[in-house]
Motif scaffolding. Structure first.
Motif, PDB file in Angstrom:
ATOM      1  N   PRO A 157     -47.749 -29.986   7.296  1.00 21.18           N
ATOM      2  CA  PRO A 157     -48.246 -31.206   7.944  1.00 21.18           C
ATOM      3  C   PRO A 157     -48.691 -30.981   9.392  1.00 21.18           C
ATOM      4  O   PRO A 157     -49.452 -31.778   9.917  1.00 21.18           O
ATOM      5  CB  PRO A 157     -47.032 -32.141   7.905  1.00 21.18           C
ATOM      6  N   LEU A 158     -48.244 -29.886  10.025  1.00 26.73           N
ATOM      7  CA  LEU A 158     -48.608 -29.642  11.420  1.00 26.73           C
ATOM      8  C   LEU A 158     -49.848 -28.764  11.561  1.00 26.73           C
ATOM      9  O   LEU A 158     -50.316 -28.522  12.671  1.00 26.73           O
ATOM     10  CB  LEU A 158     -47.451 -28.943  12.159  1.00 26.73           C
ATOM     11  N   ALA A 159     -50.369 -28.282  10.432  1.00 21.01           N
ATOM     12  CA  ALA A 159     -51.431 -27.260  10.513  1.00 21.01           C
ATOM     13  C   ALA A 159     -52.688 -27.774  11.207  1.00 21.01           C
ATOM     14  O   ALA A 159     -53.159 -28.874  10.948  1.00 21.01           O
ATOM     15  CB  ALA A 159     -51.757 -26.762   9.116  1.00 21.01           C
ATOM     16  N   SER A 160     -53.213 -26.942  12.106  1.00 20.32           N
ATOM     17  CA  SER A 160     -54.475 -27.233  12.784  1.00 20.32           C
ATOM     18  C   SER A 160     -55.485 -26.171  12.342  1.00 20.32           C
ATOM     19  O   SER A 160     -55.141 -25.249  11.597  1.00 20.32           O
ATOM     20  CB  SER A 160     -54.269 -27.142  14.296  1.00 20.32           C
ATOM     21  N   ALA A 161     -56.719 -26.290  12.823  1.00 20.06           N
ATOM     22  CA  ALA A 161     -57.757 -25.323  12.448  1.00 20.06           C
ATOM     23  C   ALA A 161     -57.307 -23.894  12.803  1.00 20.06           C
ATOM     24  O   ALA A 161     -57.522 -22.953  12.039  1.00 20.06           O
ATOM     25  CB  ALA A 161     -59.054 -25.660  13.169  1.00 20.06           C
ATOM     26  N   ARG A 162     -56.652 -23.734  13.930  1.00 21.16           N
ATOM     27  CA  ARG A 162     -56.189 -22.413  14.368  1.00 21.16           C
ATOM     28  C   ARG A 162     -55.238 -21.770  13.346  1.00 21.16           C
ATOM     29  O   ARG A 162     -55.266 -20.565  13.120  1.00 21.16           O
ATOM     30  CB  ARG A 162     -55.476 -22.584  15.723  1.00 21.16           C
ATOM     31  N   CYS A 163     -54.391 -22.617  12.724  1.00 22.11           N
ATOM     32  CA  CYS A 163     -53.421 -22.106  11.758  1.00 22.11           C
ATOM     33  C   CYS A 163     -54.112 -21.488  10.541  1.00 22.11           C
ATOM     34  O   CYS A 163     -53.574 -20.582   9.904  1.00 22.11           O
ATOM     35  CB  CYS A 163     -52.479 -23.213  11.301  1.00 22.11           C
ATOM     36  N   HIS A 164     -55.298 -22.001  10.222  1.00 21.76           N
ATOM     37  CA  HIS A 164     -56.023 -21.470   9.070  1.00 21.76           C
ATOM     38  C   HIS A 164     -56.809 -20.213   9.440  1.00 21.76           C
ATOM     39  O   HIS A 164     -57.368 -19.552   8.580  1.00 21.76           O
ATOM     40  CB  HIS A 164     -56.971 -22.543   8.513  1.00 21.76           C
ATOM     41  N   ARG A 165     -56.834 -19.891  10.715  1.00 23.43           N
ATOM     42  CA  ARG A 165     -57.651 -18.786  11.206  1.00 23.43           C
ATOM     43  C   ARG A 165     -56.807 -17.614  11.690  1.00 23.43           C
ATOM     44  O   ARG A 165     -57.117 -16.468  11.434  1.00 23.43           O
ATOM     45  CB  ARG A 165     -58.463 -19.333  12.385  1.00 23.43           C
ATOM     46  N   PRO A 187     -49.840 -16.418  12.999  1.00 16.47           N
ATOM     47  CA  PRO A 187     -48.993 -16.624  14.180  1.00 16.47           C
ATOM     48  C   PRO A 187     -48.162 -15.387  14.499  1.00 16.47           C
ATOM     49  O   PRO A 187     -47.680 -14.713  13.591  1.00 16.47           O
ATOM     50  CB  PRO A 187     -48.075 -17.788  13.786  1.00 16.47           C
ATOM     51  N   GLU A 188     -48.010 -15.114  15.776  1.00 17.12           N
ATOM     52  CA  GLU A 188     -47.163 -14.001  16.204  1.00 17.12           C
ATOM     53  C   GLU A 188     -45.700 -14.375  16.037  1.00 17.12           C
ATOM     54  O   GLU A 188     -45.354 -15.547  15.939  1.00 17.12           O
ATOM     55  CB  GLU A 188     -47.369 -13.734  17.692  1.00 17.12           C
ATOM     56  N   ASN A 189     -44.860 -13.349  16.086  1.00 14.22           N
ATOM     57  CA  ASN A 189     -43.428 -13.576  16.009  1.00 14.22           C
ATOM     58  C   ASN A 189     -42.935 -13.918  17.420  1.00 14.22           C
ATOM     59  O   ASN A 189     -42.814 -13.042  18.259  1.00 14.22           O
ATOM     60  CB  ASN A 189     -42.780 -12.289  15.500  1.00 14.22           C
ATOM     61  N   THR A 190     -42.686 -15.196  17.678  1.00 12.99           N
ATOM     62  CA  THR A 190     -42.316 -15.615  19.038  1.00 12.99           C
ATOM     63  C   THR A 190     -40.806 -15.583  19.229  1.00 12.99           C
ATOM     64  O   THR A 190     -40.055 -16.133  18.414  1.00 12.99           O
ATOM     65  CB  THR A 190     -42.809 -17.069  19.281  1.00 12.99           C
ATOM     66  N   ASP A 191     -40.382 -14.947  20.324  1.00 13.68           N
ATOM     67  CA  ASP A 191     -38.963 -14.871  20.666  1.00 13.68           C
ATOM     68  C   ASP A 191     -38.586 -16.124  21.452  1.00 13.68           C
ATOM     69  O   ASP A 191     -39.125 -16.381  22.523  1.00 13.68           O
ATOM     70  CB  ASP A 191     -38.755 -13.604  21.523  1.00 13.68           C
ATOM     71  N   CYS A 246     -44.938 -19.513  14.283  1.00 13.42           N
ATOM     72  CA  CYS A 246     -45.640 -20.786  14.109  1.00 13.42           C
ATOM     73  C   CYS A 246     -46.385 -21.103  15.400  1.00 13.42           C
ATOM     74  O   CYS A 246     -45.803 -21.031  16.481  1.00 13.42           O
ATOM     75  CB  CYS A 246     -44.643 -21.899  13.782  1.00 13.42           C
ATOM     76  N   HIS A 247     -47.683 -21.461  15.269  1.00 16.78           N
ATOM     77  CA  HIS A 247     -48.455 -21.816  16.461  1.00 16.78           C
ATOM     78  C   HIS A 247     -47.943 -23.104  17.100  1.00 16.78           C
ATOM     79  O   HIS A 247     -48.195 -23.364  18.252  1.00 16.78           O
ATOM     80  CB  HIS A 247     -49.937 -22.011  16.096  1.00 16.78           C
ATOM     81  N   HIS A 248     -47.266 -23.934  16.309  1.00 10.11           N
ATOM     82  CA  HIS A 248     -46.887 -25.256  16.816  1.00 10.11           C
ATOM     83  C   HIS A 248     -45.380 -25.441  16.897  1.00 10.11           C
ATOM     84  O   HIS A 248     -44.874 -26.545  16.702  1.00 10.11           O
ATOM     85  CB  HIS A 248     -47.493 -26.340  15.915  1.00 10.11           C
ATOM     86  N   HIS A 249     -44.658 -24.343  17.179  1.00  8.59           N
ATOM     87  CA  HIS A 249     -43.190 -24.457  17.178  1.00  8.59           C
ATOM     88  C   HIS A 249     -42.695 -25.422  18.255  1.00  8.59           C
ATOM     89  O   HIS A 249     -41.602 -25.959  18.150  1.00  8.59           O
ATOM     90  CB  HIS A 249     -42.533 -23.085  17.302  1.00  8.59           C
ATOM     91  N   ASP A 250     -43.525 -25.662  19.282  1.00  8.23           N
ATOM     92  CA  ASP A 250     -43.088 -26.606  20.325  1.00  8.23           C
ATOM     93  C   ASP A 250     -43.094 -28.054  19.815  1.00  8.23           C
ATOM     94  O   ASP A 250     -42.538 -28.940  20.458  1.00  8.23           O
ATOM     95  CB  ASP A 250     -43.962 -26.458  21.588  1.00  8.23           C
ATOM     96  N   GLN A 251     -43.688 -28.273  18.635  1.00 15.62           N
ATOM     97  CA  GLN A 251     -43.674 -29.638  18.071  1.00 15.62           C
ATOM     98  C   GLN A 251     -42.556 -29.822  17.041  1.00 15.62           C
ATOM     99  O   GLN A 251     -42.475 -30.861  16.386  1.00 15.62           O
ATOM    100  CB  GLN A 251     -45.006 -29.937  17.389  1.00 15.62           C
ATOM    101  N   ALA A 252     -41.728 -28.778  16.898  1.00 16.09           N
ATOM    102  CA  ALA A 252     -40.757 -28.783  15.800  1.00 16.09           C
ATOM    103  C   ALA A 252     -39.762 -29.938  15.904  1.00 16.09           C
ATOM    104  O   ALA A 252     -39.401 -30.549  14.900  1.00 16.09           O
ATOM    105  CB  ALA A 252     -40.017 -27.454  15.750  1.00 16.09           C
ATOM    106  N   GLU A 253     -39.328 -30.214  17.114  1.00 12.16           N
ATOM    107  CA  GLU A 253     -38.297 -31.231  17.281  1.00 12.16           C
ATOM    108  C   GLU A 253     -38.781 -32.593  16.779  1.00 12.16           C
ATOM    109  O   GLU A 253     -38.105 -33.280  16.017  1.00 12.16           O
ATOM    110  CB  GLU A 253     -37.934 -31.328  18.755  1.00 12.16           C
TER     111      GLU A 253
END
Ligand SMILES: Nc1ncnc2c1ncn2[C@@H]1O[C@H](COP(=O)(O)OP(=O)(O)OP(=O)(O)O)[C@@H](O)[C@H]1O
Ligand SMILES: [Mg+2]
Length: 345
Positions: free
Chosen positions: A291-299, A302-306, A315-322
């Protein structure tokens, strides 16, 4: 953690050769397990859990091959070893508790003979010493040593599974990988076996990777969780952190889909299914269901973010997880994403 991990898998790619072309079963997998640590690996059927364990154990089927990355055990890269070196490491340093005791045990051989055969492949062992070892192993896993010379069919399912655990311990390995070790058993026996495994592990402090569909089992038994989706580890972290603050939409969906201990929510299934492994996917493999996917997600993959607390997320949108986690309890949130899939294509 400041000690070196027992096993360190890095950038691992695995493919299966098939009639329709290569199936990319694992992509860029990272997983490190430390001494005395129990890591739980969860994810939907077909996401590559068994493939990862088999690659680590060196028992991929003939059409499977690691095509990139490394698996370090101490200073050695297992993927660079010759077949002979690899066989020395398997069972002695890394052992596996398979899913089905019925398939794993030879029905026409006595159990003690089977255990000793596995030991003899690695070291010499005399008759007396062998008998003592089997008795010790049986005691360790809670089976009467007087039954050591029975045939597998004379044992119950739970006893057979204990025998496999005893076998996996026979050479005191540094790492034990367990693939759904108790799925075929009832909950009471399952619970006893896990209690025993935990006690053994605390005493002998081997590292362990546990594969299971049952998140509750991981929550109870593992200090860390790795969440896998379509051949990639999308999130990993301490069990408590993953439960309290999951950062990948798939993890959030997975936690929704099961009634995890202490959470009284209705389970919600994530609509849609994982991608075909033959397709070349440029972006995030979860994007078509997310449900959070944007155009970037299809392109972009995502890197492995620490995230700093030992938690890593792709996830490109992990800051929206909460915010997303608050909405994820409603089936509507997921239905909308799924309905949008066709428009994107
Ligand atoms: N020998 C094989 N040849 C071709 N493809 C295979 C082979 N073994 C597994 N696969 C494919 O690789 C993917 C990963 O399979 P794997 O068995 O590792 O999944 P899993 O996560 O263990 O699933 P489950 O929870 O059902 O056990 C699946 O799509 C599967 O179809
Ligand atoms: Mg499997």
């Amino acid at each position: 953690m400041d000690t070196l991990p027992v096993i360190n898998v890095s950038g691992l790619d695995v493919e299966y050769r098939t009639a329709t072309g290569p199936a990319r079963a694992l992509r860029d997998v990272e997983i490190a397990v430390h001494q005395g640590e129990r890591v739980g690996l969860v994810g939907e059927s077909g996401c590559g859990k068994s493939t990862l364990l088999r690659t680590v154990m060196g028992v991929l089927p003939p059409n499977g091959k690691a095509t990139g990355g490394s698996i370090r055990l101490g200073d050695d890269d297992l993927l660079m070893m010759s077949g002979k070196e690899r066989r020395r490491v398997s069972w002695a340093e890394i052992s596996m508790i398979p899913q089905s005791a019925l398939n794993a045990l030879n029905p026409v051989k006595r159990i003690d003979a089977q255990i000793l055969e596995a030991v003899r492949a690695h070291r010499k062992i005399g008759k007396r010493e062998g008998r003592d070892l089997v008795a010790r192993l049986f005691t360790m896993v809670g089976v009467d040593p007087a039954r050591a010379s029975d045939y597998p069919h004379q044992f119950s399912g739970g006893m057979r599974q204990r025998v496999l655990i005893a076998m996996s311990l026979a050479l005191s390995p540094r790492l034990i990988v367990a693939d759904e070790p108790t799925t075929a058993l009832d909950v009471v026996v399952q619970d006893q076996i896990f209690r025993q495994l935990r006690a053994l592990q605390e005493e002998r402090s081997f590292a362990m990777i546990l594969v299971t569909h049952d998140i509750a089992l991981v929550v109870e038994n593992c200090q860390r969780i790795c969440v896998m989706y379509a051949g990639m580890i999308v999130e990993t972290g301490a069990t408590g952190d993953i439960l309290a603050t999951p950062r990948h939409p798939y993890t959030i969906g997975l936690l929704n889909a099961v009634s995890v201990l202490g959470r009284n929510r209705e389970p919600i299934a994530i609509p849609g299914s994982p991608p075909n492994l033959f397709e070349k996917l440029d972006g995030c493999r979860f994007a078509p269901r997310c449900p959070l996917a944007s155009a970037r997600c299809h392109r972009e993959v995502p890197e492995n973010t620490d995230l700093g607390n030992g938690q890593h997320v792709r996830c490109h949108h992990h800051d929206q997880a909460e915010d997303f986690a608050r909405r994820a309890g409603s089936p509507e949130t997921w239905r909308q994403a799924h309905a949008g899939v066709d428009e994107l294509r």
